[in-house]
Design a protein around this motif. Sequence first.
Motif, short mmCIF file in Angstrom:
data_model
loop_
_atom_site.label_atom_id
_atom_site.label_comp_id
_atom_site.label_asym_id
_atom_site.label_seq_id
_atom_site.Cartn_x
_atom_site.Cartn_y
_atom_site.Cartn_z
N UNK A 44 0.83 -1.21 0.00
CA UNK A 44 0.00 0.00 0.00
C UNK A 44 0.87 1.26 0.00
N UNK A 45 1.94 1.28 0.79
CA UNK A 45 2.83 2.43 0.83
C UNK A 45 3.57 2.63 -0.48
N UNK A 46 4.03 1.55 -1.07
CA UNK A 46 4.74 1.65 -2.36
C UNK A 46 3.80 2.16 -3.43
N UNK A 142 11.50 2.60 -11.23
CA UNK A 142 10.69 3.35 -10.26
C UNK A 142 10.23 2.44 -9.13
N UNK A 143 9.65 1.31 -9.48
CA UNK A 143 9.10 0.42 -8.47
C UNK A 143 10.19 -0.25 -7.64
N UNK A 144 11.28 -0.64 -8.28
CA UNK A 144 12.37 -1.29 -7.53
C UNK A 144 13.03 -0.31 -6.55
N UNK A 149 10.25 -6.17 -6.27
CA UNK A 149 11.05 -7.05 -7.12
C UNK A 149 10.90 -6.59 -8.57
N UNK A 150 11.47 -7.36 -9.49
CA UNK A 150 11.33 -7.07 -10.91
C UNK A 150 9.89 -7.24 -11.34
N UNK A 151 9.53 -6.54 -12.42
CA UNK A 151 8.19 -6.68 -13.01
C UNK A 151 8.04 -8.06 -13.64
#
Length: 157
Positions: A44-46, A142-144, A149-151
Amino acid sequence: MTFLNTLKLNLENEKKRMLSDAFMKKQEGIIVNYVVTCSKDSAFGISKKAIDILLIINENTFPEWPNLDRWLSILPKYFTDSFSQSNILHSEDWLFEEWLYWFEPENRFWFLGELDPVDNEHLKISIVVQEHPFPVESLEVLLMKLGTSELHEISMK
């Protein structure tokens, strides 16, 4: 419609989706779906941090692309500090400028459609693209940088 007009429309639609409870309604383009694993209890925070960063980029793309110093001042420091300062020591890591390059209007290939926690440790991401394949590394970085983890691309049936 010109390239810039199309880009502006894509950015407006992306912003509406990010600010709406009903992220994906009718979309023009190809929808590509991913799932990522987050560190424990952080989905949720990410999700919130990623949307906040993408909104800042979205809202500052026009009328004029900001210079590097401006981006460093408006994006969250915890995010910009997560990038290497030099490729010499960390050749596998991205520099902030390299990541930001993929959000410049002429280099933008994807727009957020949906970013939702599946549970406390997984996110489902849907993006809108005009053609497939496309460079997705900027989304993955951005997400990492935020703790995933990786997409992993998934098919939706």
